[in-house]
Design an enzyme around this catalytic site. Structure first.
Site, mmCIF file in Angstrom:
data_model
loop_
_atom_site.group_PDB
_atom_site.id
_atom_site.type_symbol
_atom_site.label_atom_id
_atom_site.label_comp_id
_atom_site.label_asym_id
_atom_site.label_seq_id
_atom_site.Cartn_x
_atom_site.Cartn_y
_atom_site.Cartn_z
ATOM 1 N N LYS A 21 -87.024 -51.360 15.796
ATOM 2 C CA LYS A 21 -85.668 -50.797 15.844
ATOM 3 C C LYS A 21 -85.694 -49.433 16.529
ATOM 4 C CE LYS A 21 -82.406 -48.731 12.573
ATOM 5 N NZ LYS A 21 -81.169 -49.517 12.682
ATOM 6 N N GLU A 672 -58.445 -60.555 5.641
ATOM 7 C CA GLU A 672 -58.563 -60.138 7.035
ATOM 8 C C GLU A 672 -57.967 -61.244 7.898
ATOM 9 O OE1 GLU A 672 -62.571 -59.619 8.643
ATOM 10 O OE2 GLU A 672 -61.731 -60.398 10.476
ATOM 11 N N HIS A 701 -61.552 -52.717 12.984
ATOM 12 C CA HIS A 701 -62.862 -52.602 13.631
ATOM 13 C C HIS A 701 -62.856 -51.727 14.873
ATOM 14 C CE1 HIS A 701 -63.330 -56.113 11.045
ATOM 15 N NE2 HIS A 701 -64.535 -55.633 10.903
#
Ligand code: GLN
Ligand code: ZN
Length: 766
Positions: A21, A672, A701
């Site tokens: 990562k 949602e 979002h």
């Protein structure tokens, strides 16, 4: 040489301390040159292969490593770059374009991402419109050569199979499915031919789609496709690999023209052994037996596993048997070794990827060299599991009594819906189309810093609590000013909707490095549910009561539901999952009771993860959904008729679980909607939904502040199928990832849209 072999299906990419990562994010941030990036990634990749070799795995997977996602890798290998990324290379797709597809760039939105079967891993959805697939590079071949040259490993290339690949893609008509798959077959044939020339022995072709509900047509397609692949490269030994559930058509799948079949013997409900007993196993094929759970983090019972493999060896000669995990180990953390602070009893019973590989090796040795050769390890493993099973963690008499007497709980509300609705209408005095939010307000850097400081001991408990209180007060004032109708306290004390509760419940543990990849470089660290679950302390009462003391508007209590907590954790495997769900539900029931006793009259219990926990096989849906409904009701139904229970769901497509949503018997639900507006509304056209409902009126979002017209349009559309007397107005989901300014601005628009609609409805009535 009748040796049984050990193998693996895939290894976690992220590294023991998430090195992967870090390299990725450095590169994205521009702090690493491309060459250095590639070099560091190669080191990580080789390191993982070396580890598996040193542990004694005979057949090591290669090509499972990725810079982002293996489905994206496959798409890119076939040159499938959507037009908007303006790829004009005829050869391999550049690293830049690869990451643009995953993450978007200034001019083009990222490719869609969705869940990989029933896991919490998300893959990039390939887009097949307007692009002709061609083989622009043979990835498996490159990785095979690399492993051979650098480590002298004869790896087993892992390839996502053509039928699953096309199934997971979008941009073609369903009726064209077979034709689309057939376009890919020559490309796969080419890959296999080149591997054959290189002298590759084993190839693992993943077709997990076989563990879902496959149609007879698709089965026929498998015949055709694998026949052609076999013709193309008759000397590579293809293992057709399935995982996550049982396969239907056992006999037919086993007779496909491949050299090996990989089956999951952990998540198949005993079906595969039964099928072997019924149909036997073809004498010319290898059976790759997934006996170590690749999805959970507990040690396996090695005695039982040995018994299973011994039974398998009555159907398949030993030289044709491979021992392996049930799936790729992508879904578990890397190693237990790094966990230095865990309670020993728990730690000893854990098995992450490295430990699972070791379990595979132990089993293989036991079978090849006699059980004596690994007796110590088996004994150690068995006693570690026993110690945890016998510990007080798993023998909480109070919890077990409650669970055993669960039939004594009434899981229905006292009064029926219509009676409750009337009582609640009188109790709350809400306007038509009440406005509210989903729970969280922005978790600013400041909020997170304060928490960090408090955890490090730089802030006292009192200082931290005062800070949280000040945030709550600030946002109660904001909500007052905005003119919202039902308030929330804002969830400032929470890191995450599961972790927060896990920390306050008995039976939960958090690891330090127990990360798993969720998507791209994003990793999550699911809690371990290792023991009996009960309240350690009240979880939400203090903050909620404080918030309520500041306003005359109702403040919703805010809890995470039992199924969501379960689905986002690693769950103990010594008792059934539904029983763990019921334990969590009983703990939540106590919390709900306390909230009510302390004057909180609306309580929201979030269940965003209900839908994603659906089993892969349709025939298992009903049991799962019934258990989910039961647990939710167990948690929420003790309250007075006047107390209003809310729930919230997101992240998914709710069409085929509307009945379940209804069965939860929550007085109000918020869902949602913005990402699937049309479809959801259509679903409500077909059912009459008679409870309070808020279909999210704007997407949270993105930081973009919506215009009032957009919201009005969304509200109007919903009101065509839903009763305005039952409709609530709220955003799609919690606002914790948003900034303060945009949040206030968006909510202002939302309130305006509500007022506007109310007026319109009143005028129409007159
Ligand atoms: N109450 C939670 C929040 O507002 C719900 C989060 C979710 O649905 N994922 O953040
Ligand atoms: Zn949500």
């Amino acid at each position: 040489m009748n040796q049984i072999k050990s193998s693996n299906l895939g290894y976690p990419r992220i590294g023991e301390k998430r090195e992967w990562k870090k390299v990725l994010e450095h590169y994205w941030a521009g702090n690493l040159e491309k060459d250095a990036f590639l070099k560091q990634m190669e080191e990580i990749r080789l390191q993982h292969l070396k580890k598996q070799k040193e542990q004694g795995i005979d057949i090591i997977p290669i090509g499972d490593f990725s810079f982002y996602d293996h489905v994206l890798d496959t798409a890119v290998m076939f040159g499938l770059v959507p037009e908007r990324f303006e790829n004009n290379s005829n050869g391999p797709v550049s690293l830049e374009t690869y990451f643009d597809m995953a993450r978007g760039n200034k001019g083009a939105v990222a490719c869609e991402m969705t869940k990989w079967f029933n896991t919490n891993y998300h893959y990039i959805v390939p887009e097949l419109h307007h692009v002709e697939p061609k083989l622009v590079e043979n990835r498996p071949l490159q990785f095979f050569k690399e492993a051979k040259q650098k480590l002298n490993i004869d790896g087993k290339p892992v390839i996502l199979g053509p039928i699953t690949f096309v199934k997971l893609s979008k941009g073609y008509k369903k009726s064209d499915f077979n034709n689309v798959v057939k376009k890919f077959v020559p490309l796969y044939a080419q890959i296999l031919k080149q591997l054959q020339t290189e002298g590759v022995q084993w190839v693992q072709i993943d077709e997990p789609i076989l563990a879902t509900n496959v149609s007879l047509d698709e089965l026929e397609l498998f015949q055709e496709v694998y026949h052609q692949l076999h013709e193309a490269a008759p000397n590579v030994k293809v293992i057709l690999q399935t995982y996550f559930d049982r396969i239907d058509y056992f006999k037919e799948v086993c007779s496909l023209p491949v050299q090996g079949i990989g089956l999951d013997f952990v998540h198949d409900g005993g079906h595969h052994l039964a099928a072997l007993n019924q149909f036997g196993f073809p004498q010319d094929k290898v059976l790759a037996a997934g006996v170590i759970n690749g999805r959970n983090i507990w040690r396996g019972n090695l005695d039982e596993k040995l018994a299973t493999i011994t039974e398998l060896s009555t159907f398949v000669s030993r030289d044709r048997l491979i021992v392996q995990p049930s799936s790729s180990l992508l879904h578990v953390p890397v190693t237990v070794k790094s966990e230095e602070t865990l309670d020993e009893v728990i730690k000893n019973a854990l098995s992450f990827a490295d430990e699972k590989i070791n379990e595979v090796v132990i089993l293989t040795r036991a079978l090849n060299n006699g059980i004596e050769s690994v007796q110590n390890q088996i004994t150690e493993s068995t006693s570690a599991i026993q110690s945890l099973n016998k510990s007080s963690f798993r023998n909480n008499i109070e919890v077990q009594d409650a669970v055993n007497n669960i039939h004594l709980y009434d899981v229905d509300r006292r009064a029926e819906l219509s009676v409750r609705q009337e009582l609640q209408a009188n109790a709350f005095d809400l306007p038509l189309l009440p406005t509210t939010t989903i729970g969280s307000f922005p978790q600013t850097k400041e909020v997170r810093n304060k928490r960090l400081k408090w955890r490090k001991g730089e802030l006292t408990d009192v200082e931290y609590e005062d800070y949280i209180k000040a945030e709550i007060k600030k946002w109660i004032d904001i909500q007052e000013e905005l003119g919202l109708d039902v308030f929330v306290h804002g969830e400032f004390e929470r890191t995450d909707m599961v972790e927060y509760f896990g920390e306050k419940l008995l039976g939960f543990q958090f690891t330090k490095f127990g990360w798993v990849q969720s998507y791209g470089s994003r990793c999550v660290k699911p809690p371990l549910i290792y023991g009996d679950v009960d309240l350690k302390e009240l979880m939400t009462v203090k903050e909620t009561v404080y918030a309520q003391s500041l306003t005359s508007k109702p403040v919703k209590g805010m809890l995470t539901g039992p199924i969501t907590i379960l689905n986002w954790s690693f769950v103990r495997d010594d008792i059934p999952r539904y029983e763990v769900a019921n334990q969590i539900a009983l703990a939540l029931r106590k919390e709900v009771d306390s909230l009510e006793k302390n004057g909180i009259q609306m309580i929201q219990v979030d269940e965003p993860a209900i839908r994603e926990g659906l089993p892969l096989k349709r025939e298992n849906w009903e049991n799962y959904l019934n258990a989910a409904v039961y647990a939710f009701k167990l948690a929420t139904t003790s309250v007075q008729d006047e107390t209003q229970i809310h729930t919230h769901m997101c992240y998914s497509d709710f069409k085929n679980i509307i009945d379940t949503i209804d069965a939860l018997d929550a007085d109000v639900i918020s869902i949602e909607t913005s990402r699937s507006h049309g479809e959801l509304i259509q679903a409500f056209e077909e059912t009459t939904y008679n409870k309070g409902i808020g279909l999210g009126v704007y997407d949270i979002h993105s930081p973009r502040v919506p215009r009032v017209e957009e919201l009005l349009r969304n509200i109007d559309r919903a009101l065509q199928v839903l009763d305005p007397k039952l409709f609530w107005i709220n955003p799609d989901c919690g606002l914790k990832t948003r900034g303060i300014e945009e949040t206030v601005a968006a909510l202002k628009v939302m309130v305006e849209a509500a007022e506007h609609t109310r007026e319109k409805l009143l005028v129409n009535k007159r």
